[in-house]
Design a protein around this motif. Structure first.
Motif, PDB file in Angstrom:
ATOM      1  N   LYS A 112       0.820  -1.215   0.000  1.00 56.71           N
ATOM      2  CA  LYS A 112       0.000   0.000   0.000  1.00 56.71           C
ATOM      3  C   LYS A 112       0.855   1.266   0.000  1.00 56.71           C
ATOM      4  CE  LYS A 112      -3.812  -2.456   0.526  1.00 56.71           C
ATOM      5  NZ  LYS A 112      -4.856  -2.543  -0.517  1.00 56.71           N
ATOM      6  N   ASN A 113       2.184   1.108  -0.017  1.00 57.90           N
ATOM      7  CA  ASN A 113       3.054   2.280  -0.038  1.00 57.90           C
ATOM      8  C   ASN A 113       3.064   2.946  -1.405  1.00 57.90           C
ATOM      9  OD1 ASN A 113       4.358   3.017   2.446  1.00 57.90           O
ATOM     10  ND2 ASN A 113       5.399   1.035   2.410  1.00 57.90           N
ATOM     11  N   VAL A 114       3.182   2.158  -2.459  1.00 58.14           N
ATOM     12  CA  VAL A 114       3.192   2.719  -3.807  1.00 58.14           C
ATOM     13  C   VAL A 114       1.812   3.255  -4.150  1.00 58.14           C
ATOM     14  CG1 VAL A 114       3.492   2.208  -6.258  1.00 58.14           C
ATOM     15  CG2 VAL A 114       5.073   1.243  -4.579  1.00 58.14           C
ATOM     16  N   ASN A 120      -6.271  -6.110  -3.581  1.00 56.49           N
ATOM     17  CA  ASN A 120      -6.066  -7.153  -2.573  1.00 56.49           C
ATOM     18  C   ASN A 120      -5.936  -8.497  -3.291  1.00 56.49           C
ATOM     19  OD1 ASN A 120      -6.204  -5.716   0.007  1.00 56.49           O
ATOM     20  ND2 ASN A 120      -8.285  -5.230  -0.615  1.00 56.49           N
ATOM     21  N   SER A 121      -4.838  -8.652  -4.010  1.00 55.03           N
ATOM     22  CA  SER A 121      -4.629  -9.847  -4.821  1.00 55.03           C
ATOM     23  C   SER A 121      -4.505 -11.094  -3.960  1.00 55.03           C
ATOM     24  CB  SER A 121      -3.364  -9.686  -5.676  1.00 55.03           C
ATOM     25  OG  SER A 121      -3.476  -8.589  -6.549  1.00 55.03           O
ATOM     26  N   ILE A 147       2.681  -5.859  -5.723  1.00 55.93           N
ATOM     27  CA  ILE A 147       3.104  -7.008  -4.916  1.00 55.93           C
ATOM     28  C   ILE A 147       4.421  -6.681  -4.223  1.00 55.93           C
ATOM     29  CG2 ILE A 147       3.527  -9.475  -4.914  1.00 55.93           C
ATOM     30  CD1 ILE A 147       0.698  -8.431  -5.898  1.00 55.93           C
ATOM     31  N   GLY A 148       4.383  -6.607  -2.888  1.00 56.72           N
ATOM     32  CA  GLY A 148       5.538  -6.207  -2.108  1.00 56.72           C
ATOM     33  C   GLY A 148       6.346  -7.381  -1.589  1.00 56.72           C
ATOM     34  N   PHE A 149       7.669  -7.248  -1.622  1.00 54.61           N
ATOM     35  CA  PHE A 149       8.594  -8.229  -1.051  1.00 54.61           C
ATOM     36  C   PHE A 149       9.331  -7.565   0.095  1.00 54.61           C
ATOM     37  CE2 PHE A 149       7.731  -9.644  -5.266  1.00 54.61           C
ATOM     38  CZ  PHE A 149       7.819 -11.025  -5.259  1.00 54.61           C
ATOM     39  N   GLN A 150       9.267  -8.163   1.293  1.00 51.55           N
ATOM     40  CA  GLN A 150       9.847  -7.579   2.499  1.00 51.55           C
ATOM     41  C   GLN A 150      11.343  -7.852   2.511  1.00 51.55           C
ATOM     42  OE1 GLN A 150       7.588  -6.091   4.690  1.00 51.55           O
ATOM     43  NE2 GLN A 150       9.357  -5.174   5.695  1.00 51.55           N
ATOM     44  N   MET A 151      12.145  -6.874   2.066  1.00 50.67           N
ATOM     45  CA  MET A 151      13.543  -7.139   1.789  1.00 50.67           C
ATOM     46  C   MET A 151      14.382  -7.364   3.036  1.00 50.67           C
ATOM     47  SD  MET A 151      13.330  -7.408  -1.316  1.00 50.67           S
ATOM     48  CE  MET A 151      15.049  -7.895  -1.408  1.00 50.67           C
ATOM     49  N   THR A 211      10.972  -2.238   0.780  1.00 52.75           N
ATOM     50  CA  THR A 211      10.366  -3.279  -0.039  1.00 52.75           C
ATOM     51  C   THR A 211      10.738  -3.121  -1.508  1.00 52.75           C
ATOM     52  OG1 THR A 211       8.362  -1.935  -0.223  1.00 52.75           O
ATOM     53  CG2 THR A 211       8.359  -3.655   1.447  1.00 52.75           C
ATOM     54  N   ILE A 212      10.676  -4.240  -2.216  1.00 55.24           N
ATOM     55  CA  ILE A 212      10.640  -4.263  -3.674  1.00 55.24           C
ATOM     56  C   ILE A 212       9.190  -4.552  -4.047  1.00 55.24           C
ATOM     57  CG2 ILE A 212      11.281  -5.551  -5.738  1.00 55.24           C
ATOM     58  CD1 ILE A 212      13.576  -3.920  -4.871  1.00 55.24           C
ATOM     59  N   VAL A 213       8.652  -3.795  -4.998  1.00 55.78           N
ATOM     60  CA  VAL A 213       7.239  -3.939  -5.368  1.00 55.78           C
ATOM     61  C   VAL A 213       7.144  -4.174  -6.870  1.00 55.78           C
ATOM     62  CG1 VAL A 213       4.960  -2.849  -5.393  1.00 55.78           C
ATOM     63  CG2 VAL A 213       6.525  -2.421  -3.485  1.00 55.78           C
ATOM     64  N   VAL A 214       6.412  -5.223  -7.254  1.00 56.67           N
ATOM     65  CA  VAL A 214       6.167  -5.515  -8.662  1.00 56.67           C
ATOM     66  C   VAL A 214       4.704  -5.210  -8.963  1.00 56.67           C
ATOM     67  CG1 VAL A 214       6.218  -7.263 -10.482  1.00 56.67           C
ATOM     68  CG2 VAL A 214       7.904  -7.331  -8.635  1.00 56.67           C
TER      69      VAL A 214
END
Length: 626
Positions: free
Chosen positions: A84-86, A92-93, A117-121, A197-200
């Motif tokens: 939800k940052n971007v 809500n996939s 889609i966020g990845f918690q780095m 995060t990295i977000v796709v």
């Protein structure tokens, strides 16, 4: 070899940007031309370099065994989540691990909105996170109806304490090059750290824009590398931590005099109810003009309030029951149901509602807090004068501030308000007038029965509220303004302008897929679907969720019979109501420039700002009845 890779990379980036160009009447032709160009490039590229086209992207090829950080073969994916940052209005996939392209992969199934889609780095890489330099993903797309559609999106990096955002485009143009590998490089002056995060995303040409079913996509063979090209090991047992979206107050009432329903924390599966007996202070707070605010999460994004023991019978109040619709913020983590909405189903006499309050959602859900307070329309300020240099901070109950320049004193007139941009541990904020002739005054959360409108990021204190304590004559207020909060606090800006009400919309219609961005003074947007055209009726409001470097936002109607029109910050004496995250324009404001007949407005809506901007979503609705 490197020269060919660089050339192909630049070509692919250019095509990614063309796919993301919104509202282009030649979009289909442009896409076709680009696809044709790519096909020609593939034919002419030597076999040994063909897999390295598009910036080192190995189309359809997985990384060698042992050289990937995450391959999903263990079935674990708790380290991903809906970011939800971007975009606070992110989809809500639904996530799952499925067989794809000969191996296991993460499947992302969107639920009608744009997925981020966020990845918690830091959780995935631990102490190695600061070494991260490049990320590679294998990304494949799938349309549920079996028809291939070109898809594109971005890989975002949110870096540092302020989650500074940069991105690189990815795309799948050709069915014969699906899946393909996309990459992101951390800028030289930035380093990943805690909570980054990295977000796709899948933002453009995602099926919906082609009139087809919304595309699913797959992510596999993720490779994290340091600056020397060494692959970093990832802990796939890590868990994603959702972004703090407490400051997202879009389409919500301002709440003052709030009473917390102490201990209200529970959860349930889809269509299951759970809740608590109401303490007397909550029953007493349920009066005309009040609102129940629920902080929650749910798989489906919705939330109902259930009154199980009402004399009128079991009642569920929210998403359409009895034509009652809850109000939601963009992040779909806060819901509001008004006293009037409950009374419409349960009757005006609260004593007949029973003593239990429960919650329910269409998917698995969890509620973390409930409160009841007095509702009012949120406000913003227009024509604002900045209090230059007003940045300060303090511990709880400590005051700090500055001498007012003459332009701020002159702006303090009836109908104005002081806007304070802030953060505080307790969420509150006071405005302190220390040198008033009437004495030291603190104006805000209940002093002298004056309640400021504070939402955790913006606080508004009106001239009338200050005058009720300090007197109508501004010359007697002294020349200092200070701030204070109940917990440690920081103020990043203060300005004074004319009060302008924002509207809370009832059951707004979402302009599906409206997400785009641009540089300052650049326009971007989309063709309007029929349901959006139908929603543009007298009394309706266009609501834009956005961010921009300058804080402003315009709505552009490029194809109106009356000519190209920009509606917002003063064009034709029309001023949008905007606060830096939400912009609202009324049907009447647009009609004043484009005419009353919507059929003459054309079929495109675009956005624009004076600085680099990004729009996360657009919706149209009518103001909720008080």
């Amino acid at each position: 070899m490197k020269a060919k890779k660089l050339t192909a990379f630049l070509m692919t980036m250019a095509m990614g940007l063309s796919l993301c160009a919104c509202g282009n009447g030649n979009a289909e032709k442009t896409t076709a031309d680009n696809a044709e160009t790519v096909q020609e490039s593939v034919v002419e590229t030597p076999a040994e370099t063909e897999s390295e086209s598009a910036g080192g992207e190995n189309e359809g090829e997985t990384a060698p065994s042992g050289e990937v950080s995450i391959d999903f073969e263990d079935g674990l994916f708790a380290f991903v989540g809906n970011d939800k940052n971007v975009s606070p209005s992110s989809d809500n996939s639904v996530f799952s691990v499925e067989d794809y392209n000969g191996s296991k992969a993460l499947k992302v199934t969107p639920q009608g909105k744009i997925p981020f889609i966020g990845f918690q780095m830091d959780a995935l890489l631990g102490d190695q996170v600061s070494k991260l330099k490049t990320v590679e993903f294998t990304i494949g797309t799938e349309n549920p109806d079996g028809e291939f559609n070109a898809c594109s999106g971005y890989i975002y990096g949110l870096v540092g304490e302020e989650n500074k955002k940069t991105n690189e485009a990815w795309s799948v143009y050709l069915e014969t090059a699906n899946p393909k590998t996309a990459s992101y490089t951390v800028p030289d002056d930035q380093t990943f750290g805690e909570s980054n995060t990295i977000v796709v995303s899948l933002e453009t040409d995602n099926g919906m824009t082609a009139g087809a079913a919304q595309a699913n996509f797959y992510i596999d063979n993720i490779v994290f590398k340091d600056a020397d090209g060494n692959v970093l090991k990832a802990d796939t047992s890590a868990e994603y931590v959702a972004a703090n979206t407490d400051s997202d107050r879009a389409n919500l009432y301002a709440v003052s005099k709030a009473v917390n329903f102490e201990g209200f924390a529970c959860k349930g599966d889809g269509w299951a109810q759970d809740g608590f007996e109401m303490p007397q202070e909550i029953i007493d707070a349920l009066v005309p003009g009040s609102v129940v605010e629920i902080t929650y999460s749910s798989e489906t994004g919705d939330m109902w309030l259930v009154i199980p023991d009402a004399a009128a019978g079991w009642m569920r109040v929210g998403n359409g029951d009895g034509d009652v619709f809850a109000h939601y913020n963009n992040a779909k983590n806060t819901a509001q149901i008004t006293y009037e909405q409950i009374a419409a189903m349960c009757g005006d006499d609260v004593s007949t509602w029973g003593t239990r309050m429960q919650c329910e959602a269409g998917g698995a859900w969890e509620v973390t807090s409930v409160k009841v307070g007095t509702k009012s329309d949120p406000i913003t300020v227009s024509g604002a004068v900045n209090f230059e240099g007003f940045t300060c901070k303090g511990d709880g109950w400590a005051q700090d501030g500055f001498e007012m320049p003459q332009e701020i004193i002159d702006a303090l007139v009836p109908g104005s308000a002081v806007e304070v941009t802030y953060s505080s541990e307790s969420g509150d904020m006071w405005l302190v007038v220390p040198d008033a002739a009437a004495g030291w005054m603190r104006v805000g959360n209940g002093d002298g029965d004056v309640f400021a409108l504070c939402d955790g990021s913006k606080c508004y204190v009106t001239y009338e509220q200050i005058a009720s304590l300090c007197g109508d004559d501004v010359s007697t207020w002294g020349t200092r303004l200070q701030c204070e909060a109940g917990g440690a606090w920081e103020v990043s800006g203060v300005r004074v302008g004319t009060v302008q009400e924002m509207q809370v919309l009832s059951n707004p219609v979402n302009f599906e897929g409206f997400a785009c961005n641009g540089d300052g003074w650049a326009q971007n947007g989309f063709e309007m679907p029929q349901e959006i055209i139908d929603a543009l009726v007298p009394g309706s409001v266009v609501q834009i969720s956005y961010s921009s470097e300058t804080g402003d936002m315009w709505l552009v109607v490029p194809d109106a019979a009356a000519g190209w029109m920009r509606v917002g910050n003063g064009d034709g004496d029309v001023f949008a109501a905007y606060n830096g995250s939400v912009c609202q324009l009324t049907y009447e404001q647009i009609a004043s420039l484009c005419g009353d007949d919507v059929s003459t407005w054309g079929t495109r809506l675009q956005c624009e700002a004076s600085g680099a901007w990004e729009v996360y979503g657009v919706s149209i609705g009518t103001p909720a009845e008080e």
